[in-house]
Motif scaffolding. Sequence first.
Motif, PDB file in Angstrom:
ATOM      1  N   LEU A  34     -79.284 -38.832 -41.364  1.00  0.00           N
ATOM      2  CA  LEU A  34     -80.040 -39.551 -42.393  1.00  0.00           C
ATOM      3  C   LEU A  34     -81.535 -39.339 -42.247  1.00  0.00           C
ATOM      4  O   LEU A  34     -82.295 -39.552 -43.191  1.00  0.00           O
ATOM      5  CB  LEU A  34     -79.713 -41.046 -42.330  1.00  0.00           C
ATOM      6  N   GLN A  35     -81.940 -38.929 -41.058  1.00  0.00           N
ATOM      7  CA  GLN A  35     -83.350 -38.611 -40.845  1.00  0.00           C
ATOM      8  C   GLN A  35     -83.449 -37.584 -39.723  1.00  0.00           C
ATOM      9  O   GLN A  35     -82.527 -37.435 -38.920  1.00  0.00           O
ATOM     10  CB  GLN A  35     -84.148 -39.863 -40.484  1.00  0.00           C
ATOM     11  N   THR A  36     -84.541 -36.867 -39.685  1.00  0.00           N
ATOM     12  CA  THR A  36     -84.746 -35.863 -38.646  1.00  0.00           C
ATOM     13  C   THR A  36     -84.878 -36.546 -37.287  1.00  0.00           C
ATOM     14  O   THR A  36     -85.564 -37.558 -37.155  1.00  0.00           O
ATOM     15  CB  THR A  36     -86.010 -35.040 -38.941  1.00  0.00           C
ATOM     16  N   PHE A  37     -84.175 -36.007 -36.287  1.00  0.00           N
ATOM     17  CA  PHE A  37     -84.279 -36.586 -34.945  1.00  0.00           C
ATOM     18  C   PHE A  37     -84.154 -35.473 -33.912  1.00  0.00           C
ATOM     19  O   PHE A  37     -83.799 -34.337 -34.228  1.00  0.00           O
ATOM     20  CB  PHE A  37     -83.200 -37.651 -34.717  1.00  0.00           C
ATOM     21  N   GLU A  38     -84.465 -35.813 -32.678  1.00  0.00           N
ATOM     22  CA  GLU A  38     -84.411 -34.840 -31.595  1.00  0.00           C
ATOM     23  C   GLU A  38     -83.371 -35.273 -30.575  1.00  0.00           C
ATOM     24  O   GLU A  38     -83.281 -36.448 -30.210  1.00  0.00           O
ATOM     25  CB  GLU A  38     -85.783 -34.714 -30.927  1.00  0.00           C
ATOM     26  N   LEU A  39     -82.567 -34.318 -30.125  1.00  0.00           N
ATOM     27  CA  LEU A  39     -81.524 -34.590 -29.142  1.00  0.00           C
ATOM     28  C   LEU A  39     -81.609 -33.551 -28.037  1.00  0.00           C
ATOM     29  O   LEU A  39     -81.386 -32.361 -28.273  1.00  0.00           O
ATOM     30  CB  LEU A  39     -80.143 -34.562 -29.805  1.00  0.00           C
ATOM     31  N   GLU A  40     -81.983 -34.002 -26.849  1.00  0.00           N
ATOM     32  CA  GLU A  40     -82.089 -33.129 -25.675  1.00  0.00           C
ATOM     33  C   GLU A  40     -82.899 -31.869 -25.974  1.00  0.00           C
ATOM     34  O   GLU A  40     -82.507 -30.749 -25.633  1.00  0.00           O
ATOM     35  CB  GLU A  40     -80.693 -32.771 -25.155  1.00  0.00           C
ATOM     36  N   GLY A  41     -84.019 -32.058 -26.647  1.00  0.00           N
ATOM     37  CA  GLY A  41     -84.930 -30.956 -26.910  1.00  0.00           C
ATOM     38  C   GLY A  41     -84.655 -30.173 -28.176  1.00  0.00           C
ATOM     39  O   GLY A  41     -85.422 -29.273 -28.535  1.00  0.00           O
ATOM     40  N   VAL A 101     -73.535 -32.982 -38.708  1.00  0.00           N
ATOM     41  CA  VAL A 101     -73.443 -32.995 -37.247  1.00  0.00           C
ATOM     42  C   VAL A 101     -71.992 -33.249 -36.852  1.00  0.00           C
ATOM     43  O   VAL A 101     -71.367 -34.195 -37.333  1.00  0.00           O
ATOM     44  CB  VAL A 101     -74.347 -34.091 -36.649  1.00  0.00           C
ATOM     45  N   LEU A 102     -71.464 -32.396 -36.004  1.00  0.00           N
ATOM     46  CA  LEU A 102     -70.094 -32.558 -35.515  1.00  0.00           C
ATOM     47  C   LEU A 102     -70.128 -33.245 -34.154  1.00  0.00           C
ATOM     48  O   LEU A 102     -70.801 -32.782 -33.237  1.00  0.00           O
ATOM     49  CB  LEU A 102     -69.410 -31.196 -35.381  1.00  0.00           C
TER      50      LEU A 102
END
Length: 320
Positions: free
Chosen positions: A184-191, A200-201
Amino acid sequence: MAIRVLLGFRVSEEEMNHLFEAFQQFIENIFSLPLDLPFSGYRRGICARDSLEKGLEKAIREKIQSNQGKDYADALDILIESSKENSRELSMQELKDATIELIFAAFATTASASTSLIMQLLKHPVVLEKLHEELRSNGILHNGCLCEGSLSLEIILSLKYLDCVIKEVLRLFTPVSGGYRTALQTFELEGFQIPKGWSVLYSIRDTHDTAPVFKDGDTFDPDRFGQDRSEDKDGRFHYLPFGGGVRTCLGKQLAKLFLKTLAIELASTSSFELATRTFPRVTTVPVVHPIDGLKVKFFGLDSNQNEIVTETEAMLGTTV
């Protein structure tokens, strides 16, 4: 059964068989390589989907026309009415997509979990005996018989070890390996940056396999969910056989109740054994299931828990 009960379709036996065959063909080829060649799995899946959608559209239109004056609501009725209440009437394509999803959830996943339950009880007779003990101690099993009128929702929910067994089956053999969500919005996951709008699966199976809270995670051990250990309580998203968040599976309580009832019936009214020399190999696509099915011999039990032997032993194969 799912088509009639959940969706309220009134179709003939011939139409039912046609829908079932198309659904099976569609599911078997749902993860085929996208190569649109003659006789490819992808082509078979597309043809099956088209045939399934054609039959479903006919059934949906007939259902909508015949719904007037009905004094009960099925799952599809609720879905249609909910969309109207939110001022967004579903298109026919959306209704067909939702119908296929409901059939998949009601049929394939439940059959998968039921088969996994039977296989684990076959592999772990100690677990089955502990179930017997719990049923006896709660007055459900007496002198080898399922006591008449002894089962109620309250009693089933009070069976702690049974709950642990079902949880462990769903941890090791989650029917569906994962699911998709939209960012739903841009985010960062582990870089790594995940842009808004991307699909996203998330993997349920990998989560269960790698979660540090589960000790000896490859071992079938229902006691890990017992009060003394409660391994699933350490962390929010280590255990999620039905997904998580606001879009968790709506039918999870019904599914668990079904599995518990099946386990009680298996433990109290029959004995069973593997009908083949070895256990079958298990595949995870499109749901967890034994290749070529799980073949099991079931024997009824008399009041002394002795097998009732018939002249012809029926070999029953459970397949998903």
